[in-house]
Design a protein around this motif. Structure first.
Motif, PDB file in Angstrom:
ATOM      1  N   ARG A 158       7.584 -14.939 -30.196  1.00  0.00           N
ATOM      2  CA  ARG A 158       7.637 -15.366 -28.419  1.00  0.00           C
ATOM      3  C   ARG A 158       6.968 -14.318 -27.837  1.00  0.00           C
ATOM      4  O   ARG A 158       6.356 -14.520 -26.657  1.00  0.00           O
ATOM      5  N   CYS A 159       7.534 -12.881 -28.016  1.00  0.00           N
ATOM      6  CA  CYS A 159       7.222 -11.862 -26.989  1.00  0.00           C
ATOM      7  C   CYS A 159       5.611 -11.429 -27.242  1.00  0.00           C
ATOM      8  O   CYS A 159       5.010 -11.373 -26.391  1.00  0.00           O
ATOM      9  N   HIS A 389      17.146  -5.982 -26.718  1.00  0.00           N
ATOM     10  CA  HIS A 389      16.463  -6.623 -26.371  1.00  0.00           C
ATOM     11  C   HIS A 389      16.425  -7.603 -25.007  1.00  0.00           C
ATOM     12  O   HIS A 389      15.443  -7.844 -24.018  1.00  0.00           O
ATOM     13  N   ARG A 390      17.806  -7.790 -24.612  1.00  0.00           N
ATOM     14  CA  ARG A 390      18.128  -8.284 -23.455  1.00  0.00           C
ATOM     15  C   ARG A 390      17.596  -7.190 -22.272  1.00  0.00           C
ATOM     16  O   ARG A 390      17.069  -7.705 -21.197  1.00  0.00           O
ATOM     17  N   ALA A 391      17.959  -6.028 -22.399  1.00  0.00           N
ATOM     18  CA  ALA A 391      17.696  -5.267 -21.443  1.00  0.00           C
ATOM     19  C   ALA A 391      15.945  -5.245 -21.003  1.00  0.00           C
ATOM     20  O   ALA A 391      15.643  -5.143 -19.927  1.00  0.00           O
ATOM     21  N   GLU A 392      15.286  -4.993 -22.098  1.00  0.00           N
ATOM     22  CA  GLU A 392      13.820  -5.049 -21.978  1.00  0.00           C
ATOM     23  C   GLU A 392      13.477  -6.482 -21.217  1.00  0.00           C
ATOM     24  O   GLU A 392      12.593  -6.496 -20.379  1.00  0.00           O
ATOM     25  N   LEU A 393      13.964  -7.585 -21.881  1.00  0.00           N
ATOM     26  CA  LEU A 393      13.497  -8.890 -21.151  1.00  0.00           C
ATOM     27  C   LEU A 393      13.838  -8.860 -19.614  1.00  0.00           C
ATOM     28  O   LEU A 393      13.038  -9.468 -18.843  1.00  0.00           O
ATOM     29  N   GLU A 395      14.056  -6.526 -17.664  1.00  0.00           N
ATOM     30  CA  GLU A 395      12.952  -5.693 -16.883  1.00  0.00           C
ATOM     31  C   GLU A 395      11.813  -6.431 -16.521  1.00  0.00           C
ATOM     32  O   GLU A 395      11.140  -6.526 -15.598  1.00  0.00           O
ATOM     33  N   ALA A 396      11.419  -7.338 -17.789  1.00  0.00           N
ATOM     34  CA  ALA A 396      10.130  -7.852 -17.707  1.00  0.00           C
ATOM     35  C   ALA A 396      10.314  -9.303 -16.594  1.00  0.00           C
ATOM     36  O   ALA A 396       9.348  -9.376 -15.852  1.00  0.00           O
ATOM     37  N   TYR A 397      11.503  -9.624 -16.712  1.00  0.00           N
ATOM     38  CA  TYR A 397      11.718 -10.832 -15.866  1.00  0.00           C
ATOM     39  C   TYR A 397      11.695 -10.257 -14.522  1.00  0.00           C
ATOM     40  O   TYR A 397      11.089 -11.074 -13.513  1.00  0.00           O
ATOM     41  N   ALA A 398      12.300  -9.216 -13.990  1.00  0.00           N
ATOM     42  CA  ALA A 398      12.543  -8.674 -12.814  1.00  0.00           C
ATOM     43  C   ALA A 398      11.073  -8.200 -12.288  1.00  0.00           C
ATOM     44  O   ALA A 398      10.739  -8.691 -10.962  1.00  0.00           O
ATOM     45  N   ALA A 399      10.219  -7.540 -13.056  1.00  0.00           N
ATOM     46  CA  ALA A 399       8.657  -7.302 -12.501  1.00  0.00           C
ATOM     47  C   ALA A 399       8.165  -8.538 -12.307  1.00  0.00           C
ATOM     48  O   ALA A 399       7.353  -8.404 -11.224  1.00  0.00           O
ATOM     49  N   LEU A 419       2.542  -6.114 -13.438  1.00  0.00           N
ATOM     50  CA  LEU A 419       2.217  -6.739 -14.778  1.00  0.00           C
ATOM     51  C   LEU A 419       2.310  -5.874 -15.764  1.00  0.00           C
ATOM     52  O   LEU A 419       2.816  -6.012 -16.909  1.00  0.00           O
ATOM     53  N   ARG A 420       1.811  -4.388 -15.806  1.00  0.00           N
ATOM     54  CA  ARG A 420       2.213  -3.625 -16.571  1.00  0.00           C
ATOM     55  C   ARG A 420       3.469  -3.441 -17.074  1.00  0.00           C
ATOM     56  O   ARG A 420       3.903  -3.054 -18.163  1.00  0.00           O
ATOM     57  N   ILE A 421       4.361  -3.452 -16.125  1.00  0.00           N
ATOM     58  CA  ILE A 421       5.752  -3.106 -16.450  1.00  0.00           C
ATOM     59  C   ILE A 421       6.299  -4.111 -17.290  1.00  0.00           C
ATOM     60  O   ILE A 421       6.828  -3.811 -18.161  1.00  0.00           O
ATOM     61  N   ALA A 422       5.742  -5.104 -17.005  1.00  0.00           N
ATOM     62  CA  ALA A 422       6.379  -6.462 -17.890  1.00  0.00           C
ATOM     63  C   ALA A 422       5.986  -6.315 -19.237  1.00  0.00           C
ATOM     64  O   ALA A 422       6.419  -6.589 -20.204  1.00  0.00           O
ATOM     65  N   LEU A 423       4.531  -5.967 -19.310  1.00  0.00           N
ATOM     66  CA  LEU A 423       4.028  -5.956 -20.513  1.00  0.00           C
ATOM     67  C   LEU A 423       4.491  -4.834 -21.413  1.00  0.00           C
ATOM     68  O   LEU A 423       4.699  -4.805 -22.724  1.00  0.00           O
ATOM     69  N   GLN A 424       4.656  -3.753 -20.761  1.00  0.00           N
ATOM     70  CA  GLN A 424       5.595  -2.447 -21.518  1.00  0.00           C
ATOM     71  C   GLN A 424       6.637  -2.839 -22.086  1.00  0.00           C
ATOM     72  O   GLN A 424       7.066  -2.482 -23.192  1.00  0.00           O
ATOM     73  N   ALA A 425       7.560  -3.530 -21.387  1.00  0.00           N
ATOM     74  CA  ALA A 425       9.038  -4.089 -21.637  1.00  0.00           C
ATOM     75  C   ALA A 425       8.934  -4.947 -22.778  1.00  0.00           C
ATOM     76  O   ALA A 425       9.736  -4.712 -23.812  1.00  0.00           O
ATOM     77  N   LEU A 426       7.990  -5.927 -22.709  1.00  0.00           N
ATOM     78  CA  LEU A 426       7.724  -6.773 -23.985  1.00  0.00           C
ATOM     79  C   LEU A 426       7.069  -5.979 -25.163  1.00  0.00           C
ATOM     80  O   LEU A 426       7.757  -6.360 -26.430  1.00  0.00           O
ATOM     81  N   GLY A 427       6.462  -5.155 -25.266  1.00  0.00           N
ATOM     82  CA  GLY A 427       5.865  -4.282 -26.178  1.00  0.00           C
ATOM     83  C   GLY A 427       7.060  -3.648 -26.661  1.00  0.00           C
ATOM     84  O   GLY A 427       6.990  -3.099 -27.962  1.00  0.00           O
ATOM     85  N   ARG A 428       7.934  -3.079 -25.886  1.00  0.00           N
ATOM     86  CA  ARG A 428       8.947  -2.101 -26.616  1.00  0.00           C
ATOM     87  C   ARG A 428      10.005  -3.045 -27.347  1.00  0.00           C
ATOM     88  O   ARG A 428      10.599  -2.329 -28.296  1.00  0.00           O
ATOM     89  N   ILE A 429      10.056  -4.320 -27.140  1.00  0.00           N
ATOM     90  CA  ILE A 429      10.936  -5.242 -27.940  1.00  0.00           C
ATOM     91  C   ILE A 429      10.171  -5.130 -29.624  1.00  0.00           C
ATOM     92  O   ILE A 429      10.918  -5.035 -30.533  1.00  0.00           O
TER      93      ILE A 429
END
Length: 452
Positions: A158-159, A389-393, A395-399, A419-429
């Motif tokens: 999904r990520c 995972h929740r913390a990263e999502l 961050e992506a949701y907020a961005a 967009l880059r902030i959201a992509l990095q957060a999803l990538g860290r998951i």
């Protein structure tokens, strides 16, 4: 040895080369069935080169992976399997591990090292690798099913789908930023066109976050606290639910001083039942500490069983299943010695039991399973099961939220950065964006040498 399946147990001392190369492991499996084991050697099976300290019995088998791509780590592996009595297998595993440790090119695997190699070699994403640890620690069927879904890559896929969509959007924005003023075929207004797609991805992330608390709680299990006055039968009830003597039962009031925890599986759900000190005015400082701990654990519980004694004709207590905070059930005990009080008749949040005879215990377990199941499982399964995972999502949701809200006034370069902030957060998951410190922290909590 820890159970490895419904009918076998494994002793698996894992051995790794000192440098990142082929992986050697030993495995001794003991069949619990009554049918004799018939070895079926494969073309790759061989005992050549095995240490002489571990002579192969007739039911032994050593197998090499036909291709590194077929192994759990995408590295060459050798696995030895012996099917015999538990004592013989333990001796073989110990002797083989001792012999392999003597070879200069080999060393024992560290915590989670096989799973880490699987992640680093692209066999698992990071979320699925973390789920391997959840599989090992799962104490109930529901938690095991959730861990299996995660290990199969549900969250990771999904990520990756969200990342793919956002990368397309970012590519459009970057093209407009870099070439919009000079290239005629690069259209302006890319962000406005892509806003519906950004909103869609953000909405799906929001839905995943809505079930995150339930997923995390299922991993940890529900907490059921038994409270009530002294001698109401709290310890007897905990012993009944556990099916064994875990708490001391005496007629002396205040016997239980500290919180006693018992891990159970109730209808496939992980539950921890807590026996607590009797609630009353304390008679000494030690009892006061126990009562304070009981109140503190009650406030953080998923379900509170408020136990009362039918023989003392108790007043009607306050109870009720609530949507917020702990759910509460009133449990009237000792109905073998006294009738059920009138106020308890017909109440949906009240059950009558006898810890002495076991009457009503099955109904109580069914109610516990229903309340806990609704709070842990609910309807659709949770996609997010870990705080990381929740913390990263979040961050992506907020961005993405900042991007959508500021779409009309925000500069395009700032939108691209969100967009880059959201992509990095999803990538860290999934581990696409990872640092060694994060990986060390994750895999250090695994069992020694655990692999998928």
């Amino acid at each position: 040895a820890a159970p490895s399946s419904a009918d076998s147990w494994s002793l698996k001392p894992r051995i790794l080369p000192r440098s990142p190369g082929a992986v050697a492991s030993t495995s001794c499996a003991v069949a619990a069935t009554n049918e004799p084991f018939q070895p079926t050697p494969s073309p790759n099976s061989s005992t050549a080169g095995m240490p002489s300290a571990c002579a192969a019995p007739a039911s032994s088998r050593s197998t090499t992976s036909p291709s590194p791509w077929s192994s759990a780590t995408r590295l060459e592996t050798v696995e030895r399997e012996d099917r015999d009595t538990i004592g013989v297998n333990a001796a073989i595993a110990t002797a083989l591990a001792h012999a392999l440790r003597g070879l200069p090119a080999l060393r024992p695997a560290g915590p989670g090292e096989f799973t880490r190699r699987a992640f680093e070699n692209g066999k698992l994403d990071l979320a699925a690798a973390e789920a391997v640890d959840d599989l090992v620690r799962a104490s109930a069927r529901a938690a095991l099913r959730q861990a299996l879904d995660q290990a199969a890559g549900v969250l990771g896929r999904r990520c990756e789908a969200w990342r793919a969509s956002l990368l397309d959007v970012l590519a459009s924005l970057e093209a407009e930023l870099d070439f919009g003023a000079t290239e005629a075929d690069v259209r302006s207004g890319a962000l406005a066109e892509q806003l519906p797609e950004i909103a869609r991805v953000r909405g799906e992330i929001g839905k995943a976050l809505a079930t995150a608390a339930r997923g995390e709680r299922l991993r940890e299990g529900a907490t059921v606290v038994v409270v009530g006055p002294p001698n109401a039968g709290k310890s007897s009830l905990v012993n009944r639910l556990a099916g064994r003597e875990v708490a001391i039962v005496t007629p002396i009031p205040g016997t239980t001083r500290d919180v006693i925890e018992v891990a159970l599986e109730v209808d496939g759900l992980p539950v921890t039942v807590l026996d607590t000190a009797g609630l009353r005015e304390p008679t000494d400082p030690v009892e006061a500490i126990g009562i304070a701990r009981a109140r503190e654990r009650t406030a953080r519980a998923d379900l509170v069983l408020e136990l009362v004694d039918a023989t003392t004709y108790p007043q009607e207590p306050s109870g009720g299943v609530t949507s917020e905070g702990p759910a509460r059930l009133v449990v009237v005990n000792k109905i073998d010695a006294a009738p059920v009080p009138g106020w308890a008749l017909g109440r949906a949040d009240c059950l009558a039991i006898s810890c002495r005879t076991g009457a009503g215990i099955d109904r109580l377990l069914a109610r516990i399973a229903a309340i806990v199941g609704e709070r842990l499982v609910g309807g659709e399964g949770a996609l997010v099961t870990r705080e990381r995972h929740r913390a990263e999502l979040e961050e992506a949701y907020a961005a993405l939220g900042r991007l959508v809200e500021g779409a009309g006034t925000m500069e395009l370069v700032v939108s691209a950065e969100e967009l880059r902030i959201a992509l990095q957060a999803l990538g860290r998951i999934t581990g696409r964006v990872a640092v060694d410190e994060l990986l060390d922290r994750i895999f250090a909590s695994f069992c020694i040498g655990k692999r998928s």
